[in-house]
Motif scaffolding. Structure first.
Motif, PDB file in Angstrom:
ATOM      1  N   SER A  68      45.610  29.164   4.541  1.00  0.00           N
ATOM      2  CA  SER A  68      45.343  29.147   5.977  1.00  0.00           C
ATOM      3  C   SER A  68      44.717  27.834   6.433  1.00  0.00           C
ATOM      4  CB  SER A  68      44.435  30.321   6.367  1.00  0.00           C
ATOM      5  OG  SER A  68      43.184  30.239   5.724  1.00  0.00           O
ATOM      6  N   SER A  69      44.408  26.934   5.497  1.00  0.00           N
ATOM      7  CA  SER A  69      43.834  25.629   5.842  1.00  0.00           C
ATOM      8  C   SER A  69      44.823  24.727   6.564  1.00  0.00           C
ATOM      9  CB  SER A  69      43.317  24.924   4.585  1.00  0.00           C
ATOM     10  OG  SER A  69      44.352  24.764   3.624  1.00  0.00           O
ATOM     11  N   LEU A  70      46.042  25.190   6.820  1.00  0.00           N
ATOM     12  CA  LEU A  70      46.950  24.456   7.709  1.00  0.00           C
ATOM     13  C   LEU A  70      46.284  24.165   9.051  1.00  0.00           C
ATOM     14  CD1 LEU A  70      50.380  26.247   7.124  1.00  0.00           C
ATOM     15  CD2 LEU A  70      49.845  23.863   6.598  1.00  0.00           C
ATOM     16  N   LEU A  71      45.349  25.020   9.458  1.00  0.00           N
ATOM     17  CA  LEU A  71      44.629  24.791  10.710  1.00  0.00           C
ATOM     18  C   LEU A  71      43.850  23.484  10.673  1.00  0.00           C
ATOM     19  CD1 LEU A  71      43.655  25.753  13.493  1.00  0.00           C
ATOM     20  CD2 LEU A  71      41.866  27.062  12.317  1.00  0.00           C
ATOM     21  N   MET A 126      39.808  31.852   9.785  1.00  0.00           N
ATOM     22  CA  MET A 126      40.277  30.594  10.362  1.00  0.00           C
ATOM     23  C   MET A 126      39.427  30.208  11.572  1.00  0.00           C
ATOM     24  SD  MET A 126      44.370  31.263   9.917  1.00  0.00           S
ATOM     25  CE  MET A 126      45.012  29.685  10.486  1.00  0.00           C
ATOM     26  N   LEU A 127      39.091  31.183  12.399  1.00  0.00           N
ATOM     27  CA  LEU A 127      38.220  30.912  13.542  1.00  0.00           C
ATOM     28  C   LEU A 127      36.846  30.417  13.086  1.00  0.00           C
ATOM     29  CD1 LEU A 127      39.055  34.006  15.774  1.00  0.00           C
ATOM     30  CD2 LEU A 127      39.513  31.612  16.368  1.00  0.00           C
ATOM     31  N   GLU A 128      36.426  30.885  11.905  1.00  0.00           N
ATOM     32  CA  GLU A 128      35.119  30.496  11.356  1.00  0.00           C
ATOM     33  C   GLU A 128      35.201  29.264  10.463  1.00  0.00           C
ATOM     34  OE1 GLU A 128      33.925  34.021   9.341  1.00  0.00           O
ATOM     35  OE2 GLU A 128      33.453  35.116  11.191  1.00  0.00           O
ATOM     36  N   ASN A 129      36.401  28.675  10.350  1.00  0.00           N
ATOM     37  CA  ASN A 129      36.610  27.463   9.553  1.00  0.00           C
ATOM     38  C   ASN A 129      36.257  27.695   8.079  1.00  0.00           C
ATOM     39  OD1 ASN A 129      37.527  24.747   9.528  1.00  0.00           O
ATOM     40  ND2 ASN A 129      35.408  24.014   9.418  1.00  0.00           N
ATOM     41  N   LYS A 130      36.675  28.844   7.542  1.00  0.00           N
ATOM     42  CA  LYS A 130      36.420  29.184   6.150  1.00  0.00           C
ATOM     43  C   LYS A 130      37.739  29.238   5.388  1.00  0.00           C
ATOM     44  CE  LYS A 130      32.304  32.000   7.090  1.00  0.00           C
ATOM     45  NZ  LYS A 130      31.738  33.388   7.013  1.00  0.00           N
ATOM     46  N   TYR A 131      37.822  28.472   4.312  1.00  0.00           N
ATOM     47  CA  TYR A 131      39.068  28.398   3.541  1.00  0.00           C
ATOM     48  C   TYR A 131      38.790  28.408   2.036  1.00  0.00           C
ATOM     49  CZ  TYR A 131      40.259  26.446   8.097  1.00  0.00           C
ATOM     50  OH  TYR A 131      40.395  26.230   9.446  1.00  0.00           O
ATOM     51  N   ASP A 132      37.728  29.085   1.631  1.00  0.00           N
ATOM     52  CA  ASP A 132      37.304  29.015   0.239  1.00  0.00           C
ATOM     53  C   ASP A 132      37.667  30.273  -0.557  1.00  0.00           C
ATOM     54  OD1 ASP A 132      35.566  30.613   1.649  1.00  0.00           O
ATOM     55  OD2 ASP A 132      33.745  29.841   0.708  1.00  0.00           O
ATOM     56  N   PHE A 133      38.778  30.882  -0.225  1.00  0.00           N
ATOM     57  CA  PHE A 133      39.216  32.078  -0.939  1.00  0.00           C
ATOM     58  C   PHE A 133      40.740  32.154  -0.819  1.00  0.00           C
ATOM     59  CE2 PHE A 133      38.665  33.053   3.453  1.00  0.00           C
ATOM     60  CZ  PHE A 133      39.753  33.826   3.776  1.00  0.00           C
ATOM     61  N   GLY A 134      41.315  33.109  -1.537  1.00  0.00           N
ATOM     62  CA  GLY A 134      42.737  33.358  -1.375  1.00  0.00           C
ATOM     63  C   GLY A 134      43.615  32.408  -2.172  1.00  0.00           C
ATOM     64  N   GLN A 186      51.852  28.932   9.322  1.00  0.00           N
ATOM     65  CA  GLN A 186      51.898  27.821  10.269  1.00  0.00           C
ATOM     66  C   GLN A 186      51.828  28.327  11.704  1.00  0.00           C
ATOM     67  OE1 GLN A 186      51.518  24.683   9.989  1.00  0.00           O
ATOM     68  NE2 GLN A 186      52.055  24.031  12.066  1.00  0.00           N
ATOM     69  N   GLY A 187      52.560  29.408  12.002  1.00  0.00           N
ATOM     70  CA  GLY A 187      52.504  29.985  13.345  1.00  0.00           C
ATOM     71  C   GLY A 187      51.103  30.460  13.693  1.00  0.00           C
ATOM     72  N   LEU A 188      50.430  31.105  12.722  1.00  0.00           N
ATOM     73  CA  LEU A 188      49.073  31.570  12.970  1.00  0.00           C
ATOM     74  C   LEU A 188      48.125  30.391  13.158  1.00  0.00           C
ATOM     75  CD1 LEU A 188      46.993  33.839  13.167  1.00  0.00           C
ATOM     76  CD2 LEU A 188      46.844  33.818  10.657  1.00  0.00           C
ATOM     77  N   ALA A 189      48.286  29.342  12.359  1.00  0.00           N
ATOM     78  CA  ALA A 189      47.436  28.158  12.510  1.00  0.00           C
ATOM     79  C   ALA A 189      47.581  27.566  13.907  1.00  0.00           C
ATOM     80  CB  ALA A 189      47.795  27.120  11.452  1.00  0.00           C
ATOM     81  N   GLU A 190      48.793  27.476  14.396  1.00  0.00           N
ATOM     82  CA  GLU A 190      49.008  26.944  15.736  1.00  0.00           C
ATOM     83  C   GLU A 190      48.426  27.868  16.800  1.00  0.00           C
ATOM     84  OE1 GLU A 190      53.053  25.739  16.384  1.00  0.00           O
ATOM     85  OE2 GLU A 190      53.144  24.638  14.491  1.00  0.00           O
ATOM     86  N   ALA A 191      48.543  29.183  16.593  1.00  0.00           N
ATOM     87  CA  ALA A 191      47.975  30.132  17.551  1.00  0.00           C
ATOM     88  C   ALA A 191      46.459  30.027  17.606  1.00  0.00           C
ATOM     89  CB  ALA A 191      48.404  31.554  17.172  1.00  0.00           C
ATOM     90  N   VAL A 192      45.818  29.931  16.426  1.00  0.00           N
ATOM     91  CA  VAL A 192      44.361  29.786  16.391  1.00  0.00           C
ATOM     92  C   VAL A 192      43.951  28.467  17.042  1.00  0.00           C
ATOM     93  CG1 VAL A 192      42.354  29.518  14.875  1.00  0.00           C
ATOM     94  CG2 VAL A 192      44.088  31.257  14.360  1.00  0.00           C
TER      95      VAL A 192
END
Length: 290
Positions: free
Chosen positions: A280-283, A224-232, A184-190
């Motif tokens: 990481s899709s919290l972003l 996250m910067l590239e808006n990719k959430y299809d792994f992990g 969540q912290g990383l999502a807010e930072a991005v």
């Protein structure tokens, strides 16, 4: 080298069983989706079984890595579960992320049959499983851990016995609690860096080496910067894990306000159809609010 059975060939179990085979162990696998077990056998030296009990026949070590408490009890304690097929003196090692209560139950059921038990949830995600560099948090008796440790080396970067049965699952809860706040912290930072006009790559290239750095930042900021959430690790799985931690906190009196809040944020992502996106899709939720 040992005769082993591996039950559950998901994104984690499939490569973990493969590492055991490559280490020279004699591996028999079972998976609810038979086609996946057939694919594993095609890729690795080993055998497949029609039921968990059949897979466990004659095995020195039986590994389980399934979805939740219910799945775990089905593959262990049902009439066709591994406990019905395991021999006295063998060892059941569970890699499922489950409750501490089910770990203690399986420990009791196993010992009644003269079988050892370790709850051994893992951290490191799909990449860690594929690379054989997982962290393993273990609960159980030291004598059983000493037997298991050399076998676990096939896919462990680190492993540690943390106490009696259930301790591994409690430690995995600690792991997920910490990750929830970090993501969540990383999502807010991005989100902030994108709104600020700064070069996100340049910013994170600098700060990931300082006090703000974390595995999540190093491995997820670019995607996250590239808006990719299809792994992990998927949101659906994370919510399952956080519910286990929140339930345990209600029992032991721990206060987890941030974890509870992030769990609700993940519920929002699910509601938008993002249950199979990685954590990481919290972003995306922050971008939608904006």
């Amino acid at each position: 080298m040992a005769k082993v059975a591996f039950i559950g060939l998901g994104v984690m179990g499939f490569p973990m069983a493969g590492h055991l085979a490559r280490a020279g162990h004699e591996v028999c696998v079972y998976n609810r989706t038979h086609e996946k077990a057939q694919r594993w056998v095609q890729e690795h030296a080993g055998a497949l079984a029609a039921t968990p009990a059949d897979a466990a026949q004659g095995a020195d070590f039986v590994f389980t890595c399934v979805g939740n408490d219910g799945d775990l009890l089905e593959v262990t304690n049902s009439p066709q579960g591994v406990l019905a097929g395991m021999k006295s003196g063998s060892l059941l090692i569970d890699h499922t992320t489950a409750s501490a209560d089910v770990a203690r139950t399986l420990d009791s059921l196993s010992r009644d049959r003269g079988i050892g038990f370790l709850d051994a949830p893992v951290s490191g995600g799909q990449a860690g499983a594929e690379g054989g560099v997982l962290s393993i948090m273990i609960g159980g008796a030291d004598v059983d851990y000493q037997r298991a440790a050399p076998v676990l080396e096939a896919y462990a970067r680190s492993q540690k016995l943390l106490g009696p049965a259930g301790s591994g699952q409690l430690a995995k809860m600690v792991n997920q609690i910490a990750i929830a706040g970090l993501v969540q912290g990383l999502a807010e930072a991005v989100h902030f860096v994108q709104r600020s006009g700064l070069d996100g790559e340049a910013v994170f290239d600098v700060i990931q080496h300082g006090a703000a750095g974390s595995w999540q930042m190093v491995n997820r900021h670019q995607t996250m910067l590239e808006n990719k959430y299809d792994f992990g690790f998927a949101v659906d799985w994370m919510r399952k894990d956080l519910q286990i931690a929140l339930n345990e906190a209600r029992n032991n009196g721990a206060r987890l306000p941030v974890t509870a809040l992030v769990d609700q944020f993940y519920a929002d992502v699910q509601a938008e159809g993002g249950g199979r996106l990685d954590t990481s899709s919290l972003l995306k939720r922050l971008e939608k609010e904006g």
